[in-house]
Design a protein around this motif. Structure first.
Motif, PDB file in Angstrom:
ATOM      1  N   ILE A  47       0.834  -1.202   0.000  1.00  0.00           N
ATOM      2  CA  ILE A  47       0.000   0.000   0.000  1.00  0.00           C
ATOM      3  C   ILE A  47       0.871   1.256   0.000  1.00  0.00           C
ATOM      4  O   ILE A  47       0.590   2.232  -0.705  1.00  0.00           O
ATOM      5  CB  ILE A  47      -0.962  -0.021   1.200  1.00  0.00           C
ATOM      6  CG1 ILE A  47      -2.015  -1.113   1.005  1.00  0.00           C
ATOM      7  CG2 ILE A  47      -1.640   1.339   1.385  1.00  0.00           C
ATOM      8  CD1 ILE A  47      -2.827  -1.414   2.247  1.00  0.00           C
ATOM      9  N   THR A  48       1.957   1.232   0.775  1.00  0.00           N
ATOM     10  CA  THR A  48       2.849   2.396   0.824  1.00  0.00           C
ATOM     11  C   THR A  48       3.589   2.601  -0.491  1.00  0.00           C
ATOM     12  O   THR A  48       4.084   3.692  -0.760  1.00  0.00           O
ATOM     13  CB  THR A  48       3.880   2.252   1.961  1.00  0.00           C
ATOM     14  OG1 THR A  48       4.777   1.168   1.669  1.00  0.00           O
ATOM     15  CG2 THR A  48       3.206   1.999   3.293  1.00  0.00           C
ATOM     16  N   GLN A  49       3.662   1.550  -1.310  1.00  0.00           N
ATOM     17  CA  GLN A  49       4.339   1.650  -2.600  1.00  0.00           C
ATOM     18  C   GLN A  49       3.368   1.928  -3.753  1.00  0.00           C
ATOM     19  O   GLN A  49       3.752   1.866  -4.922  1.00  0.00           O
ATOM     20  CB  GLN A  49       5.137   0.368  -2.873  1.00  0.00           C
ATOM     21  CG  GLN A  49       6.273   0.153  -1.886  1.00  0.00           C
ATOM     22  CD  GLN A  49       7.140  -1.032  -2.237  1.00  0.00           C
ATOM     23  OE1 GLN A  49       7.020  -1.609  -3.317  1.00  0.00           O
ATOM     24  NE2 GLN A  49       8.040  -1.407  -1.345  1.00  0.00           N
ATOM     25  N   GLY A  50       2.127   2.216  -3.416  1.00  0.00           N
ATOM     26  CA  GLY A  50       1.167   2.617  -4.437  1.00  0.00           C
ATOM     27  C   GLY A  50       0.381   1.499  -5.074  1.00  0.00           C
ATOM     28  O   GLY A  50      -0.318   1.730  -6.079  1.00  0.00           O
ATOM     29  N   PHE A  51       0.452   0.295  -4.525  1.00  0.00           N
ATOM     30  CA  PHE A  51      -0.305  -0.819  -5.071  1.00  0.00           C
ATOM     31  C   PHE A  51      -1.754  -0.793  -4.595  1.00  0.00           C
ATOM     32  O   PHE A  51      -2.027  -0.479  -3.429  1.00  0.00           O
ATOM     33  CB  PHE A  51       0.304  -2.162  -4.640  1.00  0.00           C
ATOM     34  CG  PHE A  51       1.496  -2.606  -5.436  1.00  0.00           C
ATOM     35  CD1 PHE A  51       1.335  -3.394  -6.560  1.00  0.00           C
ATOM     36  CD2 PHE A  51       2.774  -2.237  -5.052  1.00  0.00           C
ATOM     37  CE1 PHE A  51       2.431  -3.820  -7.294  1.00  0.00           C
ATOM     38  CE2 PHE A  51       3.878  -2.659  -5.765  1.00  0.00           C
ATOM     39  CZ  PHE A  51       3.713  -3.451  -6.897  1.00  0.00           C
ATOM     40  N   GLN A  52      -2.655  -1.128  -5.489  1.00  0.00           N
ATOM     41  CA  GLN A  52      -3.989  -1.547  -5.075  1.00  0.00           C
ATOM     42  C   GLN A  52      -3.878  -3.017  -4.694  1.00  0.00           C
ATOM     43  O   GLN A  52      -3.263  -3.808  -5.420  1.00  0.00           O
ATOM     44  CB  GLN A  52      -4.985  -1.385  -6.231  1.00  0.00           C
ATOM     45  CG  GLN A  52      -6.380  -1.913  -5.919  1.00  0.00           C
ATOM     46  CD  GLN A  52      -7.292  -1.944  -7.129  1.00  0.00           C
ATOM     47  OE1 GLN A  52      -6.878  -1.636  -8.243  1.00  0.00           O
ATOM     48  NE2 GLN A  52      -8.536  -2.330  -6.919  1.00  0.00           N
ATOM     49  N   VAL A  53      -4.439  -3.403  -3.559  1.00  0.00           N
ATOM     50  CA  VAL A  53      -4.315  -4.780  -3.087  1.00  0.00           C
ATOM     51  C   VAL A  53      -5.693  -5.427  -2.999  1.00  0.00           C
ATOM     52  O   VAL A  53      -6.618  -4.876  -2.403  1.00  0.00           O
ATOM     53  CB  VAL A  53      -3.623  -4.848  -1.707  1.00  0.00           C
ATOM     54  CG1 VAL A  53      -3.526  -6.297  -1.229  1.00  0.00           C
ATOM     55  CG2 VAL A  53      -2.231  -4.214  -1.765  1.00  0.00           C
ATOM     56  N   ILE A  54      -5.805  -6.589  -3.623  1.00  0.00           N
ATOM     57  CA  ILE A  54      -7.020  -7.401  -3.549  1.00  0.00           C
ATOM     58  C   ILE A  54      -6.625  -8.764  -2.993  1.00  0.00           C
ATOM     59  O   ILE A  54      -5.637  -9.359  -3.439  1.00  0.00           O
ATOM     60  CB  ILE A  54      -7.668  -7.575  -4.937  1.00  0.00           C
ATOM     61  CG1 ILE A  54      -8.013  -6.221  -5.548  1.00  0.00           C
ATOM     62  CG2 ILE A  54      -8.912  -8.456  -4.843  1.00  0.00           C
ATOM     63  CD1 ILE A  54      -8.473  -6.297  -7.000  1.00  0.00           C
ATOM     64  N   GLY A  55      -7.371  -9.254  -2.022  1.00  0.00           N
ATOM     65  CA  GLY A  55      -7.055 -10.543  -1.424  1.00  0.00           C
ATOM     66  C   GLY A  55      -8.277 -11.414  -1.284  1.00  0.00           C
ATOM     67  O   GLY A  55      -9.402 -10.911  -1.158  1.00  0.00           O
ATOM     68  N   THR A  56      -8.074 -12.717  -1.328  1.00  0.00           N
ATOM     69  CA  THR A  56      -9.184 -13.639  -1.099  1.00  0.00           C
ATOM     70  C   THR A  56      -9.098 -14.211   0.314  1.00  0.00           C
ATOM     71  O   THR A  56      -8.020 -14.392   0.874  1.00  0.00           O
ATOM     72  CB  THR A  56      -9.177 -14.832  -2.080  1.00  0.00           C
ATOM     73  OG1 THR A  56      -8.140 -15.757  -1.733  1.00  0.00           O
ATOM     74  CG2 THR A  56      -9.000 -14.360  -3.507  1.00  0.00           C
ATOM     75  N   SER A  57     -10.263 -14.486   0.861  1.00  0.00           N
ATOM     76  CA  SER A  57     -10.348 -15.092   2.187  1.00  0.00           C
ATOM     77  C   SER A  57     -11.652 -15.858   2.271  1.00  0.00           C
ATOM     78  O   SER A  57     -12.640 -15.508   1.617  1.00  0.00           O
ATOM     79  CB  SER A  57     -10.301 -14.014   3.276  1.00  0.00           C
ATOM     80  OG  SER A  57     -10.554 -14.580   4.552  1.00  0.00           O
ATOM     81  N   ARG A  58     -11.651 -16.907   3.072  1.00  0.00           N
ATOM     82  CA  ARG A  58     -12.917 -17.609   3.316  1.00  0.00           C
ATOM     83  C   ARG A  58     -13.747 -16.869   4.356  1.00  0.00           C
ATOM     84  O   ARG A  58     -14.935 -17.144   4.513  1.00  0.00           O
ATOM     85  CB  ARG A  58     -12.638 -19.041   3.767  1.00  0.00           C
ATOM     86  CG  ARG A  58     -11.980 -19.890   2.671  1.00  0.00           C
ATOM     87  CD  ARG A  58     -12.021 -21.363   3.006  1.00  0.00           C
ATOM     88  NE  ARG A  58     -11.344 -22.163   2.010  1.00  0.00           N
ATOM     89  CZ  ARG A  58     -11.888 -22.569   0.859  1.00  0.00           C
ATOM     90  NH1 ARG A  58     -13.122 -22.213   0.558  1.00  0.00           N
ATOM     91  NH2 ARG A  58     -11.210 -23.308   0.014  1.00  0.00           N
ATOM     92  N   ARG A  59     -13.114 -15.945   5.070  1.00  0.00           N
ATOM     93  CA  ARG A  59     -13.810 -15.142   6.078  1.00  0.00           C
ATOM     94  C   ARG A  59     -13.372 -13.680   5.946  1.00  0.00           C
ATOM     95  O   ARG A  59     -12.638 -13.165   6.794  1.00  0.00           O
ATOM     96  CB  ARG A  59     -13.503 -15.682   7.483  1.00  0.00           C
ATOM     97  CG  ARG A  59     -13.994 -17.099   7.706  1.00  0.00           C
ATOM     98  CD  ARG A  59     -13.560 -17.646   9.057  1.00  0.00           C
ATOM     99  NE  ARG A  59     -12.103 -17.758   9.142  1.00  0.00           N
ATOM    100  CZ  ARG A  59     -11.423 -18.815   8.673  1.00  0.00           C
ATOM    101  NH1 ARG A  59     -12.047 -19.813   8.105  1.00  0.00           N
ATOM    102  NH2 ARG A  59     -10.120 -18.857   8.792  1.00  0.00           N
ATOM    103  N   PRO A  60     -13.804 -13.007   4.880  1.00  0.00           N
ATOM    104  CA  PRO A  60     -13.349 -11.628   4.628  1.00  0.00           C
ATOM    105  C   PRO A  60     -13.593 -10.673   5.780  1.00  0.00           C
ATOM    106  O   PRO A  60     -12.778  -9.765   6.025  1.00  0.00           O
ATOM    107  CB  PRO A  60     -14.141 -11.224   3.384  1.00  0.00           C
ATOM    108  CG  PRO A  60     -14.521 -12.509   2.723  1.00  0.00           C
ATOM    109  CD  PRO A  60     -14.731 -13.478   3.840  1.00  0.00           C
ATOM    110  N   ASP A  61     -14.688 -10.837   6.491  1.00  0.00           N
ATOM    111  CA  ASP A  61     -15.024  -9.893   7.562  1.00  0.00           C
ATOM    112  C   ASP A  61     -14.021  -9.924   8.706  1.00  0.00           C
ATOM    113  O   ASP A  61     -13.854  -8.931   9.425  1.00  0.00           O
ATOM    114  CB  ASP A  61     -16.417 -10.187   8.106  1.00  0.00           C
ATOM    115  CG  ASP A  61     -17.507  -9.854   7.095  1.00  0.00           C
ATOM    116  OD1 ASP A  61     -17.215  -9.076   6.163  1.00  0.00           O
ATOM    117  OD2 ASP A  61     -18.623 -10.383   7.236  1.00  0.00           O
TER     118      ASP A  61
END
Length: 290
Positions: free
Chosen positions: A22-36
């Motif tokens: 994030i500090t390097q300017g990336f948009q980050v998308i991640g998968t999780s079985r429990r996003p909340d």
């Protein structure tokens, strides 16, 4: 348009990596079985369910891709099976791809040093599954021109996951097995290695990610006890210990993992070259009297 980093399996290592991305300017998308569950981390990322029907919309944004989900013990890799075709479709747009594996692929080397060219002779279910997954991803990447890098991680530790925490949570004894050593790596040094690879990509490369000093687990416990100003835990002889199947697998392999390649090729300088620096930092941050 900012680069987009897509992570399959938003867990312990991925959280620390995302902070840096994030500090390097990336948009980050991640998968999780429990996003909340990850909302408490207060990270500016997009978390989606691993089984989201519309996942292609998010994966199509990826310029960088990291797979953190381990294969099942039956050797099936859920990311490969479920999303291999979508990843192949994204290949022309990917600048870098990483797969987090494990040094368990090496099997038992009787305490000798192993490097990335050493024989992989896994004999535990975990090690065998990891090695088969590696081979599948490497073949797939070569066939589809994916910029894949494999990272064989030693035992991961860091804040909340370390010998200090286990002592505080009530660990009662240390296992002693003569001449047995384990390699480990602080999560911040894993992140530094991944970032270095992103800057210096070399597709189809394999890297060991380990610190400088393999050591027995009871020695780690002793150092942690010293930091906490406690008496060392009593030793339990390995042959007399009642261990879970996972623990038995853990002690069935004895090797020292070389990190020379990440230092030479990626110019990685470890922030925590041994368990002493790593545990001392964690003690100061999380447990030292304020």
């Amino acid at each position: 348009m900012s680069p987009c980093f897509f992570i399959f399996g938003f867990g312990y290592t991925a959280i620390e990596l995302a902070r840096k991305l994030i500090t390097q300017g990336f948009q980050v998308i991640g998968t999780s079985r429990r996003p909340d569950e990850h909302k408490k981390n207060n990270l500016d990322i997009k978390l989606i369910d691993f089984n989201l029907p519309g996942i292609e919309k998010y994966l199509s944004l990826a310029t960088h891709l990291l797979i953190c989900i381990p294969p099942a013990s039956n050797s099936s890799d859920i990311v490969f099976i479920k999303y291999g075709d979508l990843i192949k479709k994204q290949a022309p747009y990917l600048q870098w791809m990483g797969y987090l594996s494990s040094t368990s692929v090496y099997g038992d080397h009787q305490g000798n040093w192993v490097n990335e060219k050493s024989a992989c002779i896994p004999h535990t279910p975990t090690g065998i599954a990891r090695f088969k997954a590696e081979q599948a991803w490497l073949y797939f990447a070569q066939k589809n021109l994916l910029p894949l890098h494999i990272f064989r991680l030693s035992g991961i530790y860091g804040s909340g996951r370390n010998a200090l925490t286990r002592l505080i949570q009530g660990k009662k004894q240390s296992i002693f097995k003569e001449n047995q050593v384990f390699s480990r790596i602080h999560v911040e040094d894993i992140v530094a290695t991944l970032l270095a690879s992103i800057q210096l990509p070399n597709p189809l490369s394999i890297y060991n990610v380990s610190d400088d000093e393999p050591a027995p687990s009871h020695v780690i416990d002793q150092y942690a006890a010293t930091l906490l100003q406690r008496a060392p835990l009593p030793l339990m002889i390995f042959s007399e210990a009642h261990l879970s199947p996972v623990e038995q697998d853990f002690y069935a392999n004895n090797r020292r993992v070389s990190n020379v390649k990440i230092k030479k090729e990626l110019q990685v300088i470890l922030k925590y070259p041994t368990y002493r620096e790593g545990l001392t930092q964690i003690w100061r941050k999380d447990y030292a009297p304020k």
